[in-house]
Design a protein around this motif. Structure first.
Motif, PDB file in Angstrom:
ATOM      1  N   ASP A 145      69.359  56.576  69.905  1.00 29.56           N
ATOM      2  CA  ASP A 145      70.247  56.635  71.067  1.00 29.56           C
ATOM      3  C   ASP A 145      71.517  55.816  70.838  1.00 29.56           C
ATOM      4  N   TYR A 146      71.359  54.627  70.291  1.00 36.56           N
ATOM      5  CA  TYR A 146      72.516  53.767  70.001  1.00 36.56           C
ATOM      6  C   TYR A 146      73.465  54.472  69.037  1.00 36.56           C
TER       7      TYR A 146
ATOM      8  N   GLN B 267      70.889  60.561  80.785  1.00 35.31           N
ATOM      9  CA  GLN B 267      69.983  59.655  80.079  1.00 35.31           C
ATOM     10  C   GLN B 267      68.562  60.209  79.948  1.00 35.31           C
ATOM     11  N   ASP B 268      68.054  60.845  80.997  1.00 33.83           N
ATOM     12  CA  ASP B 268      66.670  61.310  80.941  1.00 33.83           C
ATOM     13  C   ASP B 268      66.535  62.732  80.400  1.00 33.83           C
TER      14      ASP B 268
ATOM     15  N   TRP C 284      78.308  50.515  77.119  1.00 33.72           N
ATOM     16  CA  TRP C 284      77.424  51.619  77.473  1.00 33.72           C
ATOM     17  C   TRP C 284      76.016  51.407  76.923  1.00 33.72           C
ATOM     18  N   VAL C 285      75.899  51.059  75.659  1.00 35.74           N
ATOM     19  CA  VAL C 285      74.556  50.866  75.089  1.00 35.74           C
ATOM     20  C   VAL C 285      73.873  49.642  75.676  1.00 35.74           C
TER      21      VAL C 285
ATOM     22  N   GLN D   8      76.128  54.481  86.044  1.00 35.39           N
ATOM     23  CA  GLN D   8      76.104  53.794  84.745  1.00 35.39           C
ATOM     24  C   GLN D   8      77.356  54.095  83.935  1.00 35.39           C
TER      25      GLN D   8
ATOM     26  N   TRP E 112      69.984  50.015  74.624  1.00 37.46           N
ATOM     27  CA  TRP E 112      69.781  50.592  73.298  1.00 37.46           C
ATOM     28  C   TRP E 112      70.216  49.600  72.227  1.00 37.46           C
TER      29      TRP E 112
ATOM     30  N   MET F 282      75.298  57.440  70.641  1.00 37.24           N
ATOM     31  CA  MET F 282      76.373  57.012  71.531  1.00 37.24           C
ATOM     32  C   MET F 282      77.560  56.484  70.730  1.00 37.24           C
TER      33      MET F 282
ATOM     34  N   ILE G  21      74.171  48.673  78.834  1.00 30.54           N
ATOM     35  CA  ILE G  21      73.641  49.140  80.118  1.00 30.54           C
ATOM     36  C   ILE G  21      72.324  49.874  79.911  1.00 30.54           C
ATOM     37  N   ARG G  22      72.274  50.673  78.885  1.00 31.82           N
ATOM     38  CA  ARG G  22      71.077  51.473  78.610  1.00 31.82           C
ATOM     39  C   ARG G  22      69.992  50.693  77.863  1.00 31.82           C
TER      40      ARG G  22
ATOM     41  N   GLU H 200      72.878  57.825  87.065  1.00 33.75           N
ATOM     42  CA  GLU H 200      73.456  58.058  85.742  1.00 33.75           C
ATOM     43  C   GLU H 200      74.979  58.037  85.818  1.00 33.75           C
TER      44      GLU H 200
END
Length: 177
Positions: free
Chosen positions: A49-50, A108-109, A37-38, A121, A43, A53, A40-41, A118
């Protein structure tokens, strides 16, 4: 007791989360889910954010083991997970709380709605595939406004885990299975 339909859809999520394909969920599977997940983003470790999550996913692992690891071996079988699914109708508040945490992680936003990208993802993070998602999101977006509100997501999430209606759009929360 969970129906065959409930078992089939939960088994699809279980198998996708079982990163090492050993037939159990364990801490390393949730660490792998976090990393997918991180990644993909984009982070990086140490960023807010990391860490948020990671705390979300590892918190979910802790809750799952507390509820379902009946033999205390630090891993969860599909049967142990299904025992939790059987308990979900009695713990509606916990299901909605989990939905809210997941909504915040997916959004995410931070615009308080989940857009198709989103959703894509998160399904990719869980399953490693987005195959067929272009057909799935419109089924989830029952009112056709192009996104999922928090309320819509809560209902879909709750119904995925607790519901038994094969016609419900909630069965597609994690894509096709």
């Amino acid at each position: 007791m969970a129906s065959e339909f409930q078992r089939r859809k939960v088994a699809g999520v279980f198998e996708a989360m079982d990163a090492d394909n050993n037939g159990f969920l364990d801490r390393s599977d949730f660490e792998a889910l976090t990393e997918r997940w991180v990644d993909i983003r984009g982070w990086q470790p140490g960023t807010a954010d990391y860490e948020r999550m990671r705390a979300t996913m590892m918190g979910w692992w802790s809750a799952l083991t507390a509820l379902s690891d009946a033999d205390h071996d630090d891993k969860v079988s599909l049967d142990e997970l299904m025992n939790v699914v059987d308990q979900l109708p009695a713990i509606e508040d916990a299901v909605y709380e989990t939905a809210d945490v997941m909504f915040d992680a997916i959004d995410q936003d931070g615009d308080d709605r989940i857009a198709p990208a989103e959703h894509e993802q998160v399904v990719y993070a869980w399953k490693g595939s987005t195959d067929g998602l272009e057909r799935v999101f419109p089924m989830l977006d029952v009112n056709g406004d192009g996104h999922l509100s928090r309320k819509e997501f809560r209902e879909l999430w709750s119904d995925f885990w607790r519901g038994d209606d094969t016609r419900s759009p909630s069965q597609w929360m994690f894509g096709r299975y």
